[in-house]
Design a protein around this motif. Sequence first.
Motif, PDB file in Angstrom:
ATOM      1  N   ARG A 147     -45.541  32.881 -54.537  1.00 36.14           N
ATOM      2  CA  ARG A 147     -45.373  31.446 -54.290  1.00 36.14           C
ATOM      3  C   ARG A 147     -44.716  30.784 -55.497  1.00 36.14           C
ATOM      4  NH1 ARG A 147     -48.367  26.418 -54.604  1.00 36.14           N
ATOM      5  NH2 ARG A 147     -48.235  25.241 -52.638  1.00 36.14           N
ATOM      6  N   VAL A 148     -43.553  30.154 -55.278  1.00 31.25           N
ATOM      7  CA  VAL A 148     -42.822  29.472 -56.341  1.00 31.25           C
ATOM      8  C   VAL A 148     -42.281  28.155 -55.798  1.00 31.25           C
ATOM      9  CG1 VAL A 148     -42.158  31.569 -57.589  1.00 31.25           C
ATOM     10  CG2 VAL A 148     -40.716  30.727 -55.725  1.00 31.25           C
ATOM     11  N   GLU A 149     -41.839  27.291 -56.700  1.00 33.84           N
ATOM     12  CA  GLU A 149     -41.211  26.038 -56.295  1.00 33.84           C
ATOM     13  C   GLU A 149     -39.754  26.054 -56.730  1.00 33.84           C
ATOM     14  OE1 GLU A 149     -41.931  21.183 -56.393  1.00 33.84           O
ATOM     15  OE2 GLU A 149     -43.421  22.565 -57.222  1.00 33.84           O
ATOM     16  N   MET A 150     -38.862  25.838 -55.786  1.00 36.48           N
ATOM     17  CA  MET A 150     -37.430  25.905 -56.046  1.00 36.48           C
ATOM     18  C   MET A 150     -36.829  24.503 -56.004  1.00 36.48           C
ATOM     19  SD  MET A 150     -34.705  28.362 -54.064  1.00 36.48           S
ATOM     20  CE  MET A 150     -33.047  28.611 -54.723  1.00 36.48           C
ATOM     21  N   ASP A 151     -36.060  24.183 -57.034  1.00 36.37           N
ATOM     22  CA  ASP A 151     -35.435  22.858 -57.105  1.00 36.37           C
ATOM     23  C   ASP A 151     -34.605  22.587 -55.858  1.00 36.37           C
ATOM     24  OD1 ASP A 151     -36.557  22.527 -59.575  1.00 36.37           O
ATOM     25  OD2 ASP A 151     -34.737  23.042 -60.698  1.00 36.37           O
ATOM     26  N   GLY A 152     -34.821  21.410 -55.274  1.00 38.32           N
ATOM     27  CA  GLY A 152     -34.058  21.009 -54.114  1.00 38.32           C
ATOM     28  C   GLY A 152     -34.527  21.607 -52.803  1.00 38.32           C
ATOM     29  N   VAL A 153     -35.487  22.517 -52.862  1.00 41.84           N
ATOM     30  CA  VAL A 153     -35.980  23.181 -51.655  1.00 41.84           C
ATOM     31  C   VAL A 153     -37.466  22.935 -51.448  1.00 41.84           C
ATOM     32  CG1 VAL A 153     -36.234  25.386 -50.436  1.00 41.84           C
ATOM     33  CG2 VAL A 153     -34.211  24.974 -51.863  1.00 41.84           C
ATOM     34  N   GLY A 154     -38.233  23.070 -52.533  1.00 39.57           N
ATOM     35  CA  GLY A 154     -39.678  22.913 -52.447  1.00 39.57           C
ATOM     36  C   GLY A 154     -40.388  24.246 -52.603  1.00 39.57           C
ATOM     37  N   VAL A 155     -41.608  24.318 -52.113  1.00 41.96           N
ATOM     38  CA  VAL A 155     -42.415  25.536 -52.228  1.00 41.96           C
ATOM     39  C   VAL A 155     -41.910  26.582 -51.242  1.00 41.96           C
ATOM     40  CG1 VAL A 155     -44.715  26.529 -51.950  1.00 41.96           C
ATOM     41  CG2 VAL A 155     -44.438  24.289 -53.053  1.00 41.96           C
ATOM     42  N   VAL A 163     -31.643  33.489 -50.007  1.00 42.16           N
ATOM     43  CA  VAL A 163     -31.119  32.759 -48.855  1.00 42.16           C
ATOM     44  C   VAL A 163     -30.741  31.338 -49.251  1.00 42.16           C
ATOM     45  CG1 VAL A 163     -31.673  31.867 -46.557  1.00 42.16           C
ATOM     46  CG2 VAL A 163     -32.456  34.137 -47.232  1.00 42.16           C
ATOM     47  N   ASN A 164     -31.521  30.748 -50.137  1.00 44.58           N
ATOM     48  CA  ASN A 164     -31.329  29.350 -50.507  1.00 44.58           C
ATOM     49  C   ASN A 164     -30.358  29.121 -51.659  1.00 44.58           C
ATOM     50  OD1 ASN A 164     -33.280  27.579 -48.847  1.00 44.58           O
ATOM     51  ND2 ASN A 164     -34.586  29.293 -49.466  1.00 44.58           N
ATOM     52  N   GLY A 165     -29.820  30.194 -52.234  1.00 48.73           N
ATOM     53  CA  GLY A 165     -28.907  29.956 -53.348  1.00 48.73           C
ATOM     54  C   GLY A 165     -28.212  31.177 -53.903  1.00 48.73           C
ATOM     55  N   GLY A 166     -28.466  32.359 -53.327  1.00 56.19           N
ATOM     56  CA  GLY A 166     -27.784  33.555 -53.789  1.00 56.19           C
ATOM     57  C   GLY A 166     -28.409  34.158 -55.032  1.00 56.19           C
ATOM     58  N   PRO A 167     -27.744  35.137 -55.636  1.00 57.92           N
ATOM     59  CA  PRO A 167     -28.323  35.880 -56.767  1.00 57.92           C
ATOM     60  C   PRO A 167     -28.535  35.038 -58.016  1.00 57.92           C
ATOM     61  CG  PRO A 167     -26.022  36.488 -56.427  1.00 57.92           C
ATOM     62  CD  PRO A 167     -26.420  35.667 -55.240  1.00 57.92           C
ATOM     63  N   ALA A 168     -27.654  34.086 -58.275  1.00 57.73           N
ATOM     64  CA  ALA A 168     -27.823  33.255 -59.464  1.00 57.73           C
ATOM     65  C   ALA A 168     -29.061  32.379 -59.344  1.00 57.73           C
ATOM     66  CB  ALA A 168     -26.580  32.392 -59.688  1.00 57.73           C
ATOM     67  N   ALA A 169     -29.271  31.805 -58.166  1.00 57.14           N
ATOM     68  CA  ALA A 169     -30.468  30.990 -57.944  1.00 57.14           C
ATOM     69  C   ALA A 169     -31.722  31.845 -58.046  1.00 57.14           C
ATOM     70  CB  ALA A 169     -30.395  30.314 -56.576  1.00 57.14           C
ATOM     71  N   SER A 170     -31.661  33.068 -57.535  1.00 56.28           N
ATOM     72  CA  SER A 170     -32.805  33.972 -57.642  1.00 56.28           C
ATOM     73  C   SER A 170     -33.099  34.293 -59.101  1.00 56.28           C
ATOM     74  CB  SER A 170     -32.522  35.273 -56.875  1.00 56.28           C
ATOM     75  OG  SER A 170     -32.416  35.040 -55.488  1.00 56.28           O
ATOM     76  N   ALA A 171     -32.057  34.550 -59.882  1.00 59.00           N
ATOM     77  CA  ALA A 171     -32.241  34.861 -61.295  1.00 59.00           C
ATOM     78  C   ALA A 171     -32.851  33.682 -62.044  1.00 59.00           C
ATOM     79  CB  ALA A 171     -30.905  35.255 -61.917  1.00 59.00           C
ATOM     80  N   ARG A 172     -32.380  32.481 -61.748  1.00 53.72           N
ATOM     81  CA  ARG A 172     -32.918  31.291 -62.414  1.00 53.72           C
ATOM     82  C   ARG A 172     -34.403  31.124 -62.087  1.00 53.72           C
ATOM     83  NH1 ARG A 172     -29.902  27.863 -60.199  1.00 53.72           N
ATOM     84  NH2 ARG A 172     -28.258  27.680 -61.764  1.00 53.72           N
ATOM     85  N   LEU A 173     -34.767  31.338 -60.828  1.00 51.58           N
ATOM     86  CA  LEU A 173     -36.153  31.170 -60.405  1.00 51.58           C
ATOM     87  C   LEU A 173     -37.047  32.251 -61.005  1.00 51.58           C
ATOM     88  CD1 LEU A 173     -37.626  29.145 -58.605  1.00 51.58           C
ATOM     89  CD2 LEU A 173     -37.367  30.742 -56.702  1.00 51.58           C
TER      90      LEU A 173
END
Length: 352
Positions: A147-155, A163-173
């Motif tokens: 369980r994580v919180e993603m900017d602009g998406v929520g929990v 799905v919500n941002g690709g590999p770069a978004a996954s790496a940031r999270l």
Amino acid sequence: MTSQKIDHKRSKLSKTPHPRNWFWLGFGLSGVAMLSATVGALLAVSFSLTPLLQRHLTREEAAIFSKGGSITRSNLRLPELTRPVNVLVMGMSVLTTDVRNPPPEARNLSYQAQVNSFDGLSDVMLLVRFDPKTEKLTVLSIPRDTRVEMDGVGVIKINASNVNGGPAASARLVSQLLAGVQIDRYLRVNVEGVQKLVDALGGVTLDVPKDMKYVDETQHLYINLKKGRQHLNGDQTLQLLRFRHDGLGDIGRIERQHVVMGALMEQALNPATVTRFPQILSVVQSNLDSNLSVEELLALVGFSAKIDRSNAQMLTLPGEANNISVKRHDVSYWLPNYKRIQEMMAQYFDQG
């Protein structure tokens, strides 16, 4: 088996270092034909040093992975790592219903087919640390339900970050989750490629732990395997990997993944594998997405091939399984223990 017993077994299993994991699947796809210095040298000559990208990264996305600078140096033989490197490895299993524009051959089907895509959920997420200073390899498994919180998406569950941002978004999270650890590169492996890889290798010999039979018409998934040692082709190997309809659920599937990974590595070390190089290379080119250059990939594979397997440390993200009510529905999450995560990152990833 109750969920409490399964969770207990999951916790017990995660504490036991194991030299084989889904990590070997990723580098089986990318490096199975590159374990010898000869093949590695041929690849270095025949490829440019551009990344093996299936997806274009924007300047902002690429910057996420470039903060640590160069990771390799070249010599007269294989490239070598110059410093510890953290690679985010994601195993993708994508169905036609997971993508907006499935390939023509997969459209208008009456069932959900596997497609060669990297745009779905990441069923497997690992942070792998290659450390040439200590000659150790550390693999941290991040449960897909974390369980994580993603900017602009929520929990969300962390497997939805791709799905919500690709590999770069996954790496940031993942970096945010893991006390700000630097992620140097990413590698996404399409699970559909496992079947093609096994066939390119000429099949694998392993022990099927028990009779397995299951049918899912919605995915045209037909599993029918008999217990015992046998030589499996790609389709049969995929059946073994996808079966989870017993009392152990995902825990049983993880154990079977270990068996398959061991068989893949043994087959990869077989000298006859070099003769299948063209078929294997074709699988790598179409079923792997990474911002690693070929030179960097060779350095990582070379490092992995020579380290003592006793120096491969397997870890699981500290936390606990729990059900949380969301809009009147119970959702199963892996709840991170941030205090223990910080301690783990300091101990194994020099983060602190």
